[in-house]
Design an enzyme around this catalytic site. Sequence first.
Site, PDB file in Angstrom:
ATOM      1  N   HIS A 166     -23.599  20.709 -34.110  1.00  0.00           N
ATOM      2  CA  HIS A 166     -23.838  21.777 -35.077  1.00  0.00           C
ATOM      3  C   HIS A 166     -22.497  22.460 -35.339  1.00  0.00           C
ATOM      4  O   HIS A 166     -21.959  23.136 -34.466  1.00  0.00           O
ATOM      5  CB  HIS A 166     -24.865  22.763 -34.528  1.00  0.00           C
ATOM      6  CG  HIS A 166     -26.192  22.132 -34.254  1.00  0.00           C
ATOM      7  ND1 HIS A 166     -26.973  22.469 -33.168  1.00  0.00           N
ATOM      8  CD2 HIS A 166     -26.867  21.159 -34.922  1.00  0.00           C
ATOM      9  CE1 HIS A 166     -28.079  21.751 -33.190  1.00  0.00           C
ATOM     10  NE2 HIS A 166     -28.037  20.947 -34.249  1.00  0.00           N
ATOM     11  N   GLU A 169     -21.152  25.998 -34.342  1.00  0.00           N
ATOM     12  CA  GLU A 169     -21.051  26.317 -32.917  1.00  0.00           C
ATOM     13  C   GLU A 169     -19.652  25.951 -32.422  1.00  0.00           C
ATOM     14  O   GLU A 169     -19.457  25.083 -31.575  1.00  0.00           O
ATOM     15  CB  GLU A 169     -22.155  25.590 -32.166  1.00  0.00           C
ATOM     16  CG  GLU A 169     -23.540  26.052 -32.618  1.00  0.00           C
ATOM     17  CD  GLU A 169     -24.687  25.153 -32.176  1.00  0.00           C
ATOM     18  OE1 GLU A 169     -24.475  24.275 -31.321  1.00  0.00           O
ATOM     19  OE2 GLU A 169     -25.811  25.335 -32.691  1.00  0.00           O
ATOM     20  N   HIS A 259     -23.062  23.007 -26.908  1.00  0.00           N
ATOM     21  CA  HIS A 259     -23.576  23.735 -28.065  1.00  0.00           C
ATOM     22  C   HIS A 259     -23.341  25.238 -27.908  1.00  0.00           C
ATOM     23  O   HIS A 259     -22.804  25.702 -26.913  1.00  0.00           O
ATOM     24  CB  HIS A 259     -25.092  23.503 -28.204  1.00  0.00           C
ATOM     25  CG  HIS A 259     -25.467  22.145 -28.680  1.00  0.00           C
ATOM     26  ND1 HIS A 259     -25.882  21.895 -29.969  1.00  0.00           N
ATOM     27  CD2 HIS A 259     -25.504  20.948 -28.044  1.00  0.00           C
ATOM     28  CE1 HIS A 259     -26.153  20.608 -30.111  1.00  0.00           C
ATOM     29  NE2 HIS A 259     -25.934  20.012 -28.940  1.00  0.00           N
ATOM     30  N   GLU A 335     -25.376  25.309 -23.367  1.00  0.00           N
ATOM     31  CA  GLU A 335     -25.391  26.318 -24.423  1.00  0.00           C
ATOM     32  C   GLU A 335     -24.517  27.513 -24.030  1.00  0.00           C
ATOM     33  O   GLU A 335     -24.513  27.940 -22.874  1.00  0.00           O
ATOM     34  CB  GLU A 335     -26.812  26.809 -24.689  1.00  0.00           C
ATOM     35  CG  GLU A 335     -27.781  25.741 -25.176  1.00  0.00           C
ATOM     36  CD  GLU A 335     -27.659  25.446 -26.658  1.00  0.00           C
ATOM     37  OE1 GLU A 335     -26.831  26.109 -27.331  1.00  0.00           O
ATOM     38  OE2 GLU A 335     -28.410  24.575 -27.151  1.00  0.00           O
TER      39      GLU A 335
END
Length: 375
Positions: A166, A169, A259, A335
């Site tokens: 993504h 990010e 991410h 994350e």
Amino acid sequence: MFISAQFDSGNIDVIEAQEADNIRLAIRKDHQSDFYQWFHFRLYGEAGVEHVMTIENAGDAAYPTGWQEYAALASYDRETWFRVPTEYNGKQLVIRHIPEQECVFYAYFIPYSYERHMDLVHWAQQSMDCRHELLGQTLDGRDMNLLVIGEEDDSKRKIWVTARQHPGESMAEWLVEGLLQRLLDDEDGVARKLLQQNVFYVVPNMNPDGSVRGHLRTNAVGTNLNREWAQPSMEKSPEVFLVLNKMQQTGVDMFLDVHGDEGLPYNFVAGCEGIPSYDERHQQLEDTFRNALQSITPEFQSEYGYDRDEPGQANMTVACAAIGERFKCLSYTLEMPFKDNANLPDADFGWSVARCKRLGEDCLTAIYAVADKLR
């Protein structure tokens, strides 16, 4: 006064910019997609005057809860980024800032430019331990770069690290930069020991087209790459197709997909407990890595994160689940926050480049803790 976004990863539309205290803006959607949240623009204005910038479509962004307790980033030199006062009223995001200089950049998170990406790749290949491999091209004709670190041998474990599926990010590529700097340090004992029995395959940017275009979540044709791992194609998702093809050639003993999460102000991992083949071995590997990272740094925690999938209920189009099942390997999504680490808040900088890079360095120690158990 003038606002521009005509540069690498720029994204903003100007509705009105006549008065410093009433600047009206909107974030552009990803091309051929309804996703949007990433912004990055440059303001030419009067120093010493408060500028009030209202992003009017913030409430309909992909993750509106991400604006809660969020503070935008600003920079005069594109090196040092700091947080500025930001409010969210449920519909609009309002940024208030008194610039000290005439020209200032604002962004959703600290950008990682395509130029810096190329610098990173070419810096890394200067190491005797690193080889660059060109996997192919994206739909916009950009290179898919793979860094192979360590001497390849069938007996060695294969550790894959991918980042920035993504594109908004950008913290993911900052983490990879820190990981690579430590892994390629020939005076670092952890790195030297790891490379004796492991080969690393690192893709610093899985989505270069989306990154340059200023997208939040998709590639050049609006494809969410992290939903393409079951059946990728060169027409919709060449980035995943090329990487998965290479994975099938090398094999995978560990996979770390990096991410950022818009809403949760923590660093955490998500595993593949919902895949059909998940077993006690999978769980032990996950526990070893997670517990090691938590013992290494207070920046990481395991109390907050995503809900665990029920057995057999994983989304098999997601990279973590698809690779964990296909290769029966340790497979984690890592994350990081866009906001700050709520456990260690920093009012001036929030979650920052330096902290991303240090977490990347610490990930190597956690990989070291689990590496001997991967096979």
